[in-house]
Design a protein around this motif. Structure first.
Motif, PDB file in Angstrom:
ATOM      1  N   ILE A  49       9.403  -0.254   9.435  1.00 29.78           N
ATOM      2  CA  ILE A  49       9.168   0.752  10.568  1.00 29.78           C
ATOM      3  C   ILE A  49       9.687   2.108  10.132  1.00 29.78           C
ATOM      4  CG2 ILE A  49       9.822   1.297  12.800  1.00 29.78           C
ATOM      5  CD1 ILE A  49       9.282  -1.317  13.526  1.00 29.78           C
ATOM      6  N   HIS A  50      11.054   1.990   9.578  1.00 29.48           N
ATOM      7  CA  HIS A  50      11.869   3.124   8.929  1.00 29.48           C
ATOM      8  C   HIS A  50      11.008   3.873   7.712  1.00 29.48           C
ATOM      9  CE1 HIS A  50      14.405   3.396  12.401  1.00 29.48           C
ATOM     10  NE2 HIS A  50      14.633   2.126  12.393  1.00 29.48           N
ATOM     11  N   SER A  51      10.275   3.180   6.930  1.00 25.91           N
ATOM     12  CA  SER A  51       9.749   3.938   5.964  1.00 25.91           C
ATOM     13  C   SER A  51       9.025   4.988   5.908  1.00 25.91           C
ATOM     14  CB  SER A  51       9.077   2.722   5.076  1.00 25.91           C
ATOM     15  OG  SER A  51       7.700   2.383   5.685  1.00 25.91           O
ATOM     16  N   LYS A  52       8.947   5.904   4.884  1.00 34.08           N
ATOM     17  CA  LYS A  52       8.118   7.177   4.827  1.00 34.08           C
ATOM     18  C   LYS A  52       6.577   6.525   4.974  1.00 34.08           C
ATOM     19  CE  LYS A  52      11.491   9.798   2.283  1.00 34.08           C
ATOM     20  NZ  LYS A  52      12.444   8.730   1.705  1.00 34.08           N
ATOM     21  N   ALA A  53       6.390   5.658   4.234  1.00 32.05           N
ATOM     22  CA  ALA A  53       5.111   4.960   4.191  1.00 32.05           C
ATOM     23  C   ALA A  53       4.251   4.913   5.577  1.00 32.05           C
ATOM     24  CB  ALA A  53       4.648   3.906   3.066  1.00 32.05           C
ATOM     25  N   GLY A 106       3.565  -4.114   7.555  1.00 30.79           N
ATOM     26  CA  GLY A 106       3.551  -3.701   6.254  1.00 30.79           C
ATOM     27  C   GLY A 106       2.248  -3.743   5.591  1.00 30.79           C
ATOM     28  N   HIS A 107       1.311  -4.398   6.096  1.00 33.79           N
ATOM     29  CA  HIS A 107       0.077  -4.896   5.383  1.00 33.79           C
ATOM     30  C   HIS A 107      -0.538  -3.704   4.655  1.00 33.79           C
ATOM     31  CE1 HIS A 107      -2.448  -4.128   9.042  1.00 33.79           C
ATOM     32  NE2 HIS A 107      -3.447  -4.247   8.240  1.00 33.79           N
ATOM     33  N   ASP A 108      -0.668  -2.666   5.283  1.00 33.55           N
ATOM     34  CA  ASP A 108      -1.351  -1.340   5.069  1.00 33.55           C
ATOM     35  C   ASP A 108      -0.671  -0.226   4.427  1.00 33.55           C
ATOM     36  OD1 ASP A 108      -4.260  -2.331   5.062  1.00 33.55           O
ATOM     37  OD2 ASP A 108      -4.550  -1.233   7.035  1.00 33.55           O
ATOM     38  N   LEU A 109       0.617  -0.293   4.132  1.00 34.02           N
ATOM     39  CA  LEU A 109       1.154   0.582   3.578  1.00 34.02           C
ATOM     40  C   LEU A 109       0.661   1.350   2.447  1.00 34.02           C
ATOM     41  CD1 LEU A 109       5.109  -0.776   4.039  1.00 34.02           C
ATOM     42  CD2 LEU A 109       3.610   0.791   5.521  1.00 34.02           C
ATOM     43  N   GLY A 110       0.079   0.586   1.805  1.00 31.63           N
ATOM     44  CA  GLY A 110      -0.462   1.231   0.336  1.00 31.63           C
ATOM     45  C   GLY A 110      -1.800   1.559   0.609  1.00 31.63           C
ATOM     46  N   GLN A 135      -1.375  -2.235  -3.813  1.00 33.10           N
ATOM     47  CA  GLN A 135      -0.484  -1.129  -3.496  1.00 33.10           C
ATOM     48  C   GLN A 135       0.661  -1.035  -2.392  1.00 33.10           C
ATOM     49  OE1 GLN A 135      -0.497   1.236  -5.892  1.00 33.10           O
ATOM     50  NE2 GLN A 135       0.542   2.946  -4.826  1.00 33.10           N
ATOM     51  N   SER A 136       0.117  -2.097  -1.349  1.00 34.13           N
ATOM     52  CA  SER A 136       0.834  -2.178  -0.437  1.00 34.13           C
ATOM     53  C   SER A 136       2.311  -2.717  -0.698  1.00 34.13           C
ATOM     54  CB  SER A 136       0.600  -2.911   0.736  1.00 34.13           C
ATOM     55  OG  SER A 136      -0.594  -2.092   1.493  1.00 34.13           O
ATOM     56  N   LEU A 137       2.202  -3.903  -1.687  1.00 35.13           N
ATOM     57  CA  LEU A 137       3.356  -4.432  -2.133  1.00 35.13           C
ATOM     58  C   LEU A 137       4.135  -3.491  -3.148  1.00 35.13           C
ATOM     59  CD1 LEU A 137       4.850  -7.123  -2.633  1.00 35.13           C
ATOM     60  CD2 LEU A 137       3.309  -7.678  -4.609  1.00 35.13           C
ATOM     61  N   ARG A 138       3.343  -2.753  -4.103  1.00 33.41           N
ATOM     62  CA  ARG A 138       4.085  -1.800  -4.833  1.00 33.41           C
ATOM     63  C   ARG A 138       4.863  -0.757  -4.065  1.00 33.41           C
ATOM     64  NH1 ARG A 138       4.111   0.125  -9.862  1.00 33.41           N
ATOM     65  NH2 ARG A 138       4.345   2.531 -10.212  1.00 33.41           N
ATOM     66  N   VAL A 139       4.402  -0.200  -2.847  1.00 34.86           N
ATOM     67  CA  VAL A 139       5.077   0.635  -2.009  1.00 34.86           C
ATOM     68  C   VAL A 139       6.614  -0.058  -1.639  1.00 34.86           C
ATOM     69  CG1 VAL A 139       5.462   1.602   0.079  1.00 34.86           C
ATOM     70  CG2 VAL A 139       3.196   1.762  -1.155  1.00 34.86           C
ATOM     71  N   VAL A 140       6.506  -1.133  -1.197  1.00 35.77           N
ATOM     72  CA  VAL A 140       7.445  -1.910  -0.612  1.00 35.77           C
ATOM     73  C   VAL A 140       8.503  -2.328  -1.882  1.00 35.77           C
ATOM     74  CG1 VAL A 140       6.710  -2.481   1.567  1.00 35.77           C
ATOM     75  CG2 VAL A 140       6.848  -4.284  -0.363  1.00 35.77           C
ATOM     76  N   ASP A 141       8.045  -2.821  -2.979  1.00 37.31           N
ATOM     77  CA  ASP A 141       8.744  -3.170  -4.125  1.00 37.31           C
ATOM     78  C   ASP A 141       9.205  -1.950  -4.968  1.00 37.31           C
ATOM     79  OD1 ASP A 141       8.616  -5.744  -3.398  1.00 37.31           O
ATOM     80  OD2 ASP A 141       7.145  -6.349  -5.071  1.00 37.31           O
ATOM     81  N   VAL A 142       8.667  -0.916  -5.294  1.00 32.79           N
ATOM     82  CA  VAL A 142       8.809   0.273  -6.301  1.00 32.79           C
ATOM     83  C   VAL A 142       8.988   1.361  -5.607  1.00 32.79           C
ATOM     84  CG1 VAL A 142       7.891   1.150  -8.345  1.00 32.79           C
ATOM     85  CG2 VAL A 142       7.509  -1.335  -7.862  1.00 32.79           C
ATOM     86  N   ILE A 143       7.896   1.910  -5.211  1.00 33.85           N
ATOM     87  CA  ILE A 143       7.922   3.208  -4.482  1.00 33.85           C
ATOM     88  C   ILE A 143       9.105   3.441  -3.507  1.00 33.85           C
ATOM     89  CG2 ILE A 143       6.644   5.256  -3.568  1.00 33.85           C
ATOM     90  CD1 ILE A 143       4.241   3.952  -4.592  1.00 33.85           C
ATOM     91  N   VAL A 152       7.593 -11.964   3.541  1.00 33.44           N
ATOM     92  CA  VAL A 152       6.980 -10.908   4.045  1.00 33.44           C
ATOM     93  C   VAL A 152       6.151 -10.126   2.682  1.00 33.44           C
ATOM     94  CG1 VAL A 152       7.091  -8.429   4.710  1.00 33.44           C
ATOM     95  CG2 VAL A 152       8.769 -10.488   5.638  1.00 33.44           C
ATOM     96  N   ARG A 153       6.697 -10.086   1.734  1.00 31.33           N
ATOM     97  CA  ARG A 153       6.003  -9.450   0.508  1.00 31.33           C
ATOM     98  C   ARG A 153       4.656 -10.408   0.069  1.00 31.33           C
ATOM     99  NH1 ARG A 153       8.728 -10.764  -3.749  1.00 31.33           N
ATOM    100  NH2 ARG A 153       7.907  -9.208  -5.115  1.00 31.33           N
ATOM    101  N   ASP A 154       4.723 -11.464   0.127  1.00 25.99           N
ATOM    102  CA  ASP A 154       3.696 -12.713   0.119  1.00 25.99           C
ATOM    103  C   ASP A 154       2.710 -12.408   1.212  1.00 25.99           C
ATOM    104  OD1 ASP A 154       2.480 -15.210  -1.273  1.00 25.99           O
ATOM    105  OD2 ASP A 154       2.775 -15.640   0.941  1.00 25.99           O
ATOM    106  N   GLY A 155       3.079 -12.153   2.198  1.00 21.95           N
ATOM    107  CA  GLY A 155       2.128 -12.090   3.468  1.00 21.95           C
ATOM    108  C   GLY A 155       1.270 -10.371   3.193  1.00 21.95           C
ATOM    109  N   ILE A 156       2.287  -9.524   2.779  1.00 23.22           N
ATOM    110  CA  ILE A 156       1.241  -8.316   2.481  1.00 23.22           C
ATOM    111  C   ILE A 156       0.402  -8.273   1.673  1.00 23.22           C
ATOM    112  CG2 ILE A 156       1.948  -5.712   1.782  1.00 23.22           C
ATOM    113  CD1 ILE A 156       4.476  -6.188   3.231  1.00 23.22           C
ATOM    114  N   VAL A 157       0.734  -8.949   0.304  1.00 18.99           N
ATOM    115  CA  VAL A 157      -0.174  -8.859  -0.796  1.00 18.99           C
ATOM    116  C   VAL A 157      -1.329  -9.705  -0.690  1.00 18.99           C
ATOM    117  CG1 VAL A 157       0.993 -10.478  -2.363  1.00 18.99           C
ATOM    118  CG2 VAL A 157      -0.225  -8.292  -3.216  1.00 18.99           C
ATOM    119  N   ASN A 158      -1.388 -10.852   0.166  1.00 16.71           N
ATOM    120  CA  ASN A 158      -2.245 -11.669   0.446  1.00 16.71           C
ATOM    121  C   ASN A 158      -3.025 -11.763   1.739  1.00 16.71           C
ATOM    122  OD1 ASN A 158      -2.305 -13.323  -2.156  1.00 16.71           O
ATOM    123  ND2 ASN A 158       0.100 -13.741  -1.294  1.00 16.71           N
ATOM    124  N   HIS A 159      -2.927 -10.457   2.392  1.00  9.42           N
ATOM    125  CA  HIS A 159      -3.819 -10.431   3.542  1.00  9.42           C
ATOM    126  C   HIS A 159      -5.333  -9.866   3.464  1.00  9.42           C
ATOM    127  CE1 HIS A 159      -3.521  -5.791   3.116  1.00  9.42           C
ATOM    128  NE2 HIS A 159      -4.517  -6.122   4.050  1.00  9.42           N
TER     129      HIS A 159
END
Length: 338
Positions: A49-53, A106-110, A135-143, A152-159
């Motif tokens: 929720i507090h992320s820029k994305a 977080g599912h559509d952050l990317g 890309q959503s996973l890349r946002v939370v992992d890298v960017i 949570v990461r697994d749910g985001i990338v596999n939605h």
């Protein structure tokens, strides 16, 4: 006993045996000291929720590009609707609401600007395998390096698509996403004048319902009624069949409708021009994209383009490629030039 420990006890006492307990999380990529109040899934929710994305989702297209009307869905309102539906299902099935909520938020952050038009552009210019869920996973992992839990990461990338999350909570979000968009896209299409509610085939309306509220209630109720006896989360077969028929109808009536999609060609052209420009001028990107030194220039430009909002992309394009109108001298200055 801390509030976090009390939450662990409540999960054990109230959730079904198949639920994902927070104390059993597979953890984060980087170790983090426990919070005395929040569980790890609650912390993930807050970090998202507090992320820029997450904030930028407010100005990203859902279906209709940069609409003037304030009541069309954006990627943010879509995310909130998905979250609400997902939590309703999770609570009814006695699964972990906190985990479900974090994944849904977080599912559509990317997701790219201009909806799937931006995704198609990056598939063409950057990589044919580019996908918003990756890309959503890349946002939370890298960017933004949010350091989220595995679940949570697994749910985001596999939605999306044929992917299957490892948790039932992640599988709930996949269904909630589908329920949300086929419901609200009808509403937005009617608002835009490209569809009337009566245009939906009667056989579909007879099964799913005759208005927005009825359709969501039917689909959510069917998912809950079917449960997860086979390890999956899905509506009953007859409801799922009608949902697929409705989705096909929307593709013909809305998603590929020239009236609704008249600006997508220009949006793709604009984003393609921006992509080419920043590949040639990578130093002009914001620092958060320049500092990812391990990646190629093209990868970092794809990150930058996908992170843009619709209006930001338009503004950058205007700044770089649209000539500024010549103002000339101010009237009060002209009289002194003779």
């Amino acid at each position: 006993m801390t509030a976090r420990e009390l939450s662990y006890q409540n999960e054990k006492a109230t959730l079904c045996p198949e639920a994902t307990l927070c104390e059993n999380t597979r953890g984060r990529r980087k170790e983090l000291q426990c919070d005395s109040i929040r569980t790890e899934f609650q912390r993930d929710r807050d970090r998202i929720i507090h992320s820029k994305a997450f904030r930028r989702l407010m100005h990203k297209t859902q279906v209709f590009l940069s609409p003037d009307d304030d009541h069309y869905r954006t990627r943010l309102t879509h995310t909130l609707e998905v979250t609400q539906i997902a939590r309703t299902i999770a609570r009814a099935l006695r699964l972990n609401e906190d985990l479900t909520e974090a994944i849904a938020l977080g599912h559509d952050l990317g997701h790219t600007p201009f909806g799937h038009a931006g995704e198609r552009l990056l598939q063409r210019c950057y990589d044919k395998d580019f996908a918003h869920y990756k890309q959503s996973l890349r946002v939370v992992d890298v960017i933004e390096d949010l350091n989220l839990t595995f679940e949570v990461r697994d749910g985001i990338v596999n939605h999306a698509g044929d992917n299957m999350a490892s948790t039932l909570e992640g599988r709930i979000v996949k269904q909630a996403d589908r329920i949300a968009y086929i419901s609200h896209d009808i509403d937005d299409a009617c608002r835009a004048g490209v569809l009337r509610a009566d245009d939906i085939p009667l056989m579909i309306r007879n099964v799913l319902g005759y208005n927005h509220s009825e359709r969501i209630s039917t689909m959510v109720g069917s998912v809950v009624k079917r449960g997860f006896a086979d390890g999956n989360i899905a509506p009953e077969e007859h409801v799922l069949e009608s949902m697929m028929e409705l989705r096909e109808f929307l593709f013909e009536a809305v998603y590929t409708n020239p009236l609704a999609k008249s600006e997508e060609v220009r949006a793709e052209s604009m984003l393609g021009t921006l992509y080419d420009y920043f590949v040639e001028h990578p130093d002009e990107m914001p620092m958060m994209y320049k500092r990812i030194e391990a990646d190629t220039t093209e990868r970092r430009v794809a990150d930058y383009i996908s992170g843009m909002t619709d209006r930001y992309a338009i503004n950058i394009f205007t700044k770089l490629f649209i000539p500024v109108e010549w103002k000339g001298l101010a009237p009060e200055e002209e009289e002194y030039q003779d």
